[in-house]
Design a protein around this motif. Structure first.
Motif, PDB file in Angstrom:
ATOM      1  N   THR A 112      58.525   5.988  25.666  1.00  0.00           N
ATOM      2  CA  THR A 112      57.919   5.371  24.480  1.00  0.00           C
ATOM      3  C   THR A 112      56.500   5.881  24.222  1.00  0.00           C
ATOM      4  O   THR A 112      55.949   5.645  23.157  1.00  0.00           O
ATOM      5  CB  THR A 112      57.874   3.846  24.639  1.00  0.00           C
ATOM      6  N   MET A 113      55.914   6.546  25.220  1.00  0.00           N
ATOM      7  CA  MET A 113      54.551   7.039  25.071  1.00  0.00           C
ATOM      8  C   MET A 113      54.571   8.449  24.504  1.00  0.00           C
ATOM      9  O   MET A 113      55.155   9.352  25.079  1.00  0.00           O
ATOM     10  CB  MET A 113      53.817   7.038  26.415  1.00  0.00           C
ATOM     11  N   LYS A 114      53.916   8.615  23.371  1.00  0.00           N
ATOM     12  CA  LYS A 114      53.800   9.932  22.758  1.00  0.00           C
ATOM     13  C   LYS A 114      52.449  10.522  23.178  1.00  0.00           C
ATOM     14  O   LYS A 114      51.412   9.865  23.048  1.00  0.00           O
ATOM     15  CB  LYS A 114      53.872   9.811  21.233  1.00  0.00           C
ATOM     16  N   ASN A 123      49.763   8.626  21.387  1.00  0.00           N
ATOM     17  CA  ASN A 123      50.313   7.968  20.197  1.00  0.00           C
ATOM     18  C   ASN A 123      49.547   8.374  18.939  1.00  0.00           C
ATOM     19  O   ASN A 123      49.140   7.526  18.137  1.00  0.00           O
ATOM     20  CB  ASN A 123      50.345   6.447  20.395  1.00  0.00           C
TER      21      ASN A 123
END
Length: 143
Positions: free
Chosen positions: A82-84, A112
């Motif tokens: 989920t971490m960009k 993010n």
């Protein structure tokens, strides 16, 4: 005179090709990093790679930290999906002497899509057979 010019051109092409090969190793390192692919990262790192960071902070002071390759690979592989994140290299200053190369590469790190920190990566590489391997990586980090 023509022979002299041809020799100079050949040397210039050789140096340029060497610099491209060094840059490709670093680009492969970051490609693996962004994909959380530790096998790809290890393909361009010496098994004895040294990793260090310098955190620069007005309030907390400057701090030098070490990270083992094993810790780095484990932390990279465990980054949540989920971490960009993206580390953008702004340019490469590559110097080569025989089988050793040094690279100065300013960067910006985004989490993010927001700038988290910036600094400079410096890489020392060793040409092992036909592959440039990262043997030392130190970076600065500032908010």
């Amino acid at each position: 005179m023509k022979l002299y010019i041809i020799i100079l051109l050949l040397i210039g092409f050789s140096v340029h090709a060497q610099k491209q090969d060094v840059q490709k190793s670093i680009e492969l390192f970051f490609e693996g990093f962004h994909q959380k692919d530790t096998v790809k990262i290890q393909s361009v790192c010496s098994y004895k790679v040294i990793l260090q960071s310098i955190s620069e902070s007005v309030t907390e002071g400057n701090k030098l930290s070490d990270e083992s390759a094993k810790e780095f690979y484990k932390s990279t592989a465990s980054i949540p999906s989920t971490m960009k994140f993206q580390e953008k290299i702004l340019n490469y200053n590559i110097q080569i002497d025989g089988t050793m190369a040094h690279v100065w590469a300013p960067y910006e790190f985004y989490l993010n899509d927001k700038l988290s920190h910036s600094g400079v990566n410096t890489f020392t590489l060793f040409k092992e057979k036909d592959t440039w391997k990262i043997i030392y990586l130190i970076d600065t980090r500032r908010k």
